[in-house]
Design a protein around this motif. Structure first.
Motif, PDB file in Angstrom:
ATOM      1  N   GLN A   1     -26.361   7.978 -29.149  1.00  0.00           N
ATOM      2  CA  GLN A   1     -25.937   7.464 -27.919  1.00  0.00           C
ATOM      3  C   GLN A   1     -24.802   9.307 -27.485  1.00  0.00           C
ATOM      4  O   GLN A   1     -24.403   8.869 -26.489  1.00  0.00           O
ATOM      5  CB  GLN A   1     -25.257   6.462 -28.412  1.00  0.00           C
ATOM      6  N   ILE A   2     -24.010   8.742 -29.153  1.00  0.00           N
ATOM      7  CA  ILE A   2     -22.537   9.962 -29.048  1.00  0.00           C
ATOM      8  C   ILE A   2     -23.324  11.567 -28.669  1.00  0.00           C
ATOM      9  O   ILE A   2     -22.967  12.159 -27.461  1.00  0.00           O
ATOM     10  CB  ILE A   2     -22.036  10.333 -30.318  1.00  0.00           C
ATOM     11  N   LEU A   3     -24.642  11.343 -29.197  1.00  0.00           N
ATOM     12  CA  LEU A   3     -24.984  12.927 -28.950  1.00  0.00           C
ATOM     13  C   LEU A   3     -25.766  13.357 -27.445  1.00  0.00           C
ATOM     14  O   LEU A   3     -26.028  13.941 -26.754  1.00  0.00           O
ATOM     15  CB  LEU A   3     -26.714  13.108 -29.590  1.00  0.00           C
TER      16      LEU A   3
ATOM     17  N   LEU B   1     -17.654  14.555 -31.610  1.00  0.00           N
ATOM     18  CA  LEU B   1     -16.734  13.747 -31.052  1.00  0.00           C
ATOM     19  C   LEU B   1     -15.331  14.573 -30.974  1.00  0.00           C
ATOM     20  O   LEU B   1     -14.950  14.754 -31.707  1.00  0.00           O
ATOM     21  CB  LEU B   1     -17.015  13.458 -32.220  1.00  0.00           C
ATOM     22  N   ASP B   2     -15.149  13.223 -29.537  1.00  0.00           N
ATOM     23  CA  ASP B   2     -13.611  14.285 -29.351  1.00  0.00           C
ATOM     24  C   ASP B   2     -13.106  12.002 -28.415  1.00  0.00           C
ATOM     25  O   ASP B   2     -13.761  11.703 -28.677  1.00  0.00           O
ATOM     26  CB  ASP B   2     -13.106  15.201 -28.100  1.00  0.00           C
ATOM     27  N   ALA B   3     -12.177  12.935 -27.607  1.00  0.00           N
ATOM     28  CA  ALA B   3     -11.324  11.962 -27.463  1.00  0.00           C
ATOM     29  C   ALA B   3     -11.961  10.147 -26.057  1.00  0.00           C
ATOM     30  O   ALA B   3     -12.405  10.475 -25.297  1.00  0.00           O
ATOM     31  CB  ALA B   3     -10.114  11.580 -27.331  1.00  0.00           C
ATOM     32  N   PHE B   4     -13.539  10.953 -26.748  1.00  0.00           N
ATOM     33  CA  PHE B   4     -14.658  10.053 -25.292  1.00  0.00           C
ATOM     34  C   PHE B   4     -14.512   9.054 -25.040  1.00  0.00           C
ATOM     35  O   PHE B   4     -14.622   7.685 -24.091  1.00  0.00           O
ATOM     36  CB  PHE B   4     -15.889  11.048 -25.181  1.00  0.00           C
ATOM     37  N   TYR B   5     -14.401   7.949 -26.182  1.00  0.00           N
ATOM     38  CA  TYR B   5     -14.502   6.839 -26.109  1.00  0.00           C
ATOM     39  C   TYR B   5     -13.183   6.068 -26.476  1.00  0.00           C
ATOM     40  O   TYR B   5     -12.742   6.577 -27.371  1.00  0.00           O
ATOM     41  CB  TYR B   5     -15.651   6.444 -27.228  1.00  0.00           C
ATOM     42  N   LEU B   6     -13.578   4.498 -26.090  1.00  0.00           N
ATOM     43  CA  LEU B   6     -12.075   4.559 -25.976  1.00  0.00           C
ATOM     44  C   LEU B   6     -12.520   2.787 -26.135  1.00  0.00           C
ATOM     45  O   LEU B   6     -12.179   1.641 -25.012  1.00  0.00           O
ATOM     46  CB  LEU B   6     -11.620   3.922 -24.161  1.00  0.00           C
TER      47      LEU B   6
ATOM     48  N   LEU C   1      -9.941   8.967 -33.221  1.00  0.00           N
ATOM     49  CA  LEU C   1      -9.654   9.397 -31.813  1.00  0.00           C
ATOM     50  C   LEU C   1      -9.257   8.224 -30.899  1.00  0.00           C
ATOM     51  O   LEU C   1      -8.615   8.712 -29.582  1.00  0.00           O
ATOM     52  CB  LEU C   1     -10.533   9.793 -31.698  1.00  0.00           C
ATOM     53  N   ASN C   2      -9.481   7.228 -31.065  1.00  0.00           N
ATOM     54  CA  ASN C   2      -9.059   6.151 -29.641  1.00  0.00           C
ATOM     55  C   ASN C   2      -7.999   5.375 -30.185  1.00  0.00           C
ATOM     56  O   ASN C   2      -7.322   4.673 -29.677  1.00  0.00           O
ATOM     57  CB  ASN C   2     -11.163   5.674 -29.743  1.00  0.00           C
TER      58      ASN C   2
END
Length: 458
Positions: free
Chosen positions: A84-86, A207-212, A238-239
């Motif tokens: 999912q991340i990719l 991965l960076d701060a994309f997900y909350l 990150l979150n």
């Protein structure tokens, strides 16, 4: 315990805030507590369902959680999370099967034409003809060793320095590990392909701060590998999320596939501002069985003591059944136990153990590894024999494997001891151990002495 009531320790876990390691012994209501934790987070508006990530290890366990969690949370395996991340980062790739490394390794040796490499192989294995060597069990073991080490090398995020150490220990094997590793990586790169470990490694890297996510919940945390932990820990950082992990170090039985129990045992050091909680009540086993099995597994002092409590009591939950003829004895025992209750689970150390005891396929037979998470009214354990493929299994890891993924040296057969604990605790009632009159397992000898000592002290 009913469906609607939490016991005091489950309630404490549900109410707890921050980063939590929840130690849940066999039959302690682990999944029930996870579902109630999620309900608590949503219903008290601590976070929205879409801000909760739940990770479990198999598609089957994920499907089970989906059925039990009535909220739109993200419930995934590690691999589905990585995919999912990719996808979200627009990274295209092809996914190779988990047997591709085996295929490529076999193809390399089958088509090998380099006379100097062939000569090295023949000298090492004391063989005279290369084509004949390819038909031997020695070749199959050689190939399996190479692929096992390469997989665990990756899943442990092993440094290049460890690879150099392998060269010092065994130049021959390390050379072929390097050849196969290089060939495999080149093939994957040429076709823009990832294997299952690559998914997790690449997802962690991008991965960076994309997900909350505000809450990350991980089931069966004792089975986590280094690269899996790296992924969830980066998500947590990150979150600024809370990490709630659940598991049981007594049931850590997948070291052979790269799992690292030290991640569980050292959780408070790895995750700052965390606390360790324990579920204390077990709703499956009798107190007598829990006391015996826990004492058996806690011979390894590095593990975490549980002190589980049960309201069920059974004077002799473990019964030893001795035999000369395995098939006759098994048939008699199975009929006797099935007459008491048809819910009987037969467990063995290896896939083919049952063939020594029964010609019938109409029984519920599983390896102990496959039985994890299951339960039955009564359990029969076979192959309690002192031999290489007995219980405990006495095959030692190769020295190169020990360099990159050391076994627990605290006590002999540490992981086999945990596996036996898993087998014993599948029962809601009694465990029947089938014991050969001659050449009985060292686990049987130890268990008998322990039960004798307990009864004389009570």
């Amino acid at each position: 315990m009913t469906e609607f009531n939490l016991d005091e320790y489950q309630q404490k876990a549900v109410d707890a805030t921050g980063n939590i390691l929840l130690i849940a012994g066999a039959g302690a209501g682990k999944t029930f507590t996870i579902t109630k934790k999620i309900a608590h987070l949503v219903e008290n508006q601590i976070c929205k369902p879409e801000e909760i990530l739940v990770i479990s290890f198999t598609n089957k366990s994920v499907a089970d959680l989906v059925k039990k969690i009535p909220y739109n949370c993200s419930i995934k395996t590690f691999h589905k999370l990585a995919m999912q991340i990719l996808k979200d980062y627009n990274i295209a790739f092809n996914l190779v099967s988990d047997t591709y490394l085996d295929y490529l390794t076999d193809e390399f040796f089958q088509s090998l034409a380099d006379p100097s490499l062939i000569k090295e192989i023949l000298l090492y294995f004391k063989e005279y003809n290369y084509q004949n060597f390819l038909k031997t069990a020695k070749y199959q073991e050689f190939k399996k060793l190479l692929t096992t080490i390469l997989r665990i090398y990756k899943t442990n995020d092993t440094s290049l320095a460890k690879f150099k150490t392998m060269y010092q220990k065994n130049n021959f094997l390390a050379k072929f590990l390097y050849i196969i590793k290089t060939l495999y990586e080149r093939e994957l790169s040429a076709t823009n392909s990832y294997d299952f470990d690559d998914l997790i490694i690449k997802a962690t890297a991008v991965l960076d701060a994309f997900y909350l996510y505000k809450y990350i919940i991980v089931d069966e945390f004792q089975d986590t590998s280094t690269i899996r932990f790296n992924l969830i820990n980066k998500l947590r950082i990150l979150n600024n999320a809370n990490l709630f992990v659940v598991g049981d170090d007594y049931q850590s039985i997948y070291h052979f596939s790269g799992c690292n129990l030290n991640l569980f045992l050292n959780f408070p050091k790895l995750v700052p501002n965390s606390q360790v909680l324990k579920l204390k009540y077990t709703y499956r086993n009798s107190q007598e069985l829990i006391d015996t099995s826990a004492k058996f597994v806690m011979k390894n002092k590095k593990q975490i003591e549980k002190d589980l409590i049960s309201n069920k009591h059974l004077k002799k939950p473990i019964e030893f059944v001795y035999y000369l003829n395995p098939k006759k004895a098994f048939q008699k025992l199975y009929q006797k136990v099935a007459n008491i209750n048809e819910d009987v689970l037969v467990l063995g150390r290896n896939n083919k153990d049952i063939l020594e005891f029964s010609n019938s396929t109409n029984i519920n037979y599983l390896t102990v590894h496959s039985s994890k998470g299951l339960e039955a009214e009564n359990v029969i354990i076979i192959n309690m024999t002192n031999r290489l493929y007995g219980f405990p299994n006495q095959i030692k890891n190769h020295q190169l494997l020990e360099i990159i993924h050391p076994s627990d040296k605290e006590i002999l057969f540490a992981e086999e001891r945990r596996l036996f604990y898993v087998a014993l605790t599948r029962t809601k009632n009694k465990v029947y151990l089938m014991v050969p009159i001659f050449n009985k397992s060292i686990f049987i000898k130890e268990l008998k002495k322990m039960i004798k000592d307990q009864s004389s002290n009570s």
